[in-house]
Design an enzyme around this catalytic site. Structure first.
Site, PDB file in Angstrom:
ATOM      1  CG  ASP A   1      83.434 -18.307 -35.823  1.00 10.33           C
ATOM      2  OD1 ASP A   1      84.069 -17.878 -36.796  1.00 10.33           O
ATOM      3  OD2 ASP A   1      82.522 -19.142 -35.912  1.00 10.33           O
TER       4      ASP A   1
ATOM      5  NE  ARG B   1      79.525 -16.326 -31.915  1.00 12.73           N
ATOM      6  CZ  ARG B   1      79.069 -17.130 -32.866  1.00 12.73           C
ATOM      7  NH1 ARG B   1      77.905 -16.872 -33.447  1.00 12.73           N
ATOM      8  NH2 ARG B   1      79.739 -18.195 -33.229  1.00 12.73           N
TER       9      ARG B   1
ATOM     10  CG  ASP C   1      81.260  -5.275 -26.267  1.00 17.23           C
ATOM     11  OD1 ASP C   1      81.173  -6.326 -25.598  1.00 17.23           O
ATOM     12  OD2 ASP C   1      80.283  -4.773 -26.847  1.00 17.23           O
TER      13      ASP C   1
ATOM     14  CB  ILE D   1      77.424  -9.676 -33.514  1.00 16.62           C
ATOM     15  CG1 ILE D   1      78.575 -10.443 -34.151  1.00 16.62           C
ATOM     16  CG2 ILE D   1      77.570  -9.678 -32.003  1.00 16.62           C
ATOM     17  CD1 ILE D   1      79.930  -9.845 -33.844  1.00 16.62           C
TER      18      ILE D   1
ATOM     19  N   GLY E   1      68.085 -13.335 -27.749  1.00 17.83           N
ATOM     20  CA  GLY E   1      68.389 -13.317 -26.326  1.00 17.83           C
ATOM     21  C   GLY E   1      69.600 -12.476 -25.991  1.00 17.83           C
TER      22      GLY E   1
END
Length: 350
Positions: free
Chosen positions: A162, A274, A278, A308, A313
């Site tokens: 992942d 994760r 970007d 995603i 949070g």
């Protein structure tokens, strides 16, 4: 009863004084209109000279402002050696897919139909790889939808695990200079995509995209700033942004090399976190250019349900990601701007 007759001199004798006619005075009187005409002509000429000087100054100012405006707006930055010319041909669409087989077919079909797309690379990250049948079907869709213009080159990159950070580490290197990075659940209309590509061609060093974000100083202690990641509403309210997210953005393919050779500490951090890649790409481009990105006005559509985006949070997590990465750089690379590229063809109000 007698009457006295007095002759009143006409204009030709207006110069006579004491009732006596004087040829010299008559000649002087005849010259007066010519003197007035010359004076008026001189005044008109002086006024014309002043206007001409002001016009020349205004024209010089416009030329100077035009030369500076492009660099101020970020359209024509000074490119380093690796970006010496605009992209040749079209661009490659790099689709990031994260366990969403239900939307990837729709995404591939759409981008294959856009005329300037030369290739589609799909990066699939997940615990279970896609089936051979699914890959074959996506190849068929890409070829079928691109028959009207060209045969789109379709490549499937399978990423084990992942690790979303691997979306910028493709196994096969794109042939085009221009890369359009997009999430599989984001659809950008072909017309908007082509316009963004034309904007990127004017500034191939910049990151050009549809999803702007910004940052703000949350607090500062001991000369160390703590930054806050700001979403769309802050951009809308202030009109300022400092990032365009790679979920829908153009950048030069050389940034894939730079991303792969980032500091090991940054790479390890992004690999372990994760949905942080970007922000890492935005910081990377800003650190290289020292300039802001370019936000392109255009509608985008989200399909499916992004797992995603629904992480709990997320805001707190993005704040932590931003600050941790900045600490690795040792400075704040992001540059705020309020410039937005808009297509004049679609705007009637100027």
């Amino acid at each position: 009863m007698s009457s006295a007759h007095v002759d009143i001199p006409d204009g030709s004798a207006a110069a006579a004084t004491d009732g006596f006619y004087s040829p010299a005075k008559q000649k002087a009187a005849n010259r007066r209109p010519n003197v007035l005409t010359i004076q008026r002509a001189r005044q008109t000429l002086c006024a014309a000279k002043v206007k001409l000087i002001f016009a020349a100054l205004a024209f010089s100012f416009i030329l100077f402002a035009s030369s500076k405006l492009s660099s101020f707006m970020g359209w024509n930055p000074h490119y380093p050696s690796f970006v010496s010319s605009p992209s040749r041909g079209g661009y490659t669409v790099m689709i990031n897919s994260w366990k969403q087989s239900s939307v990837i077919r729709q995404s591939v079909a759409h981008y294959a139909s856009c005329r300037s797309v030369e290739a589609i690379h799909v990066s699939w990250s997940g615990s279970e790889p896609p089936s051979e049948k699914m890959i074959a079907r996506l190849n068929e869709v890409a070829v079928l939808k691109s028959e009207g213009a060209q045969k789109t080159n379709f490549i499937f990159n399978i990423i084990s695990g992942d690790q979303l950070a691997s979306r910028f580490k493709p196994k096969s290197y794109p042939n085009t200079d221009a890369i359009f990075s997009v999430d599989d659940d984001v659809i950008v209309p072909c017309s908007s995509l082509d316009f963004a590509f034309s904007v990127w061609q004017t500034a191939p060093l910049s990151m050009v995209g549809f999803v702007p974000r910004t940052h703000a100083v949350n607090k500062e202690q001991n000369n160390v700033a703590d930054y806050r990641y700001e979403g769309w509403w802050s951009v809308w309210w202030t009109g300022t942004y400092s990032m365009v997210l790679s979920k829908a953005a153009f950048f030069h393919r050389k940034y894939l090399d730079f991303y792969a050779h980032m500091s090991p500490s940054i790479q390890d951090y992004v690999a372990n976190e994760r949905s942080c890649e970007d922000i890492a790409m935005s910081l990377l481009v800003a650190n290289v250019t020292g300039a802001p990105p370019i936000w392109v006005k255009g509608k985008i559509y989200e399909i499916g349900a992004s797992a995603i985006a629904s992480l709990r949070g997320r805001s707190r997590f993005r704040n932590k990601c931003l600050n941790d990465l900045i600490s690795h750089y040792g400075n704040m690379p992001l540059v705020p701007t309020n410039f937005k590229a808009v297509s004049a063809k679609n705007e009637w109000l100027w």
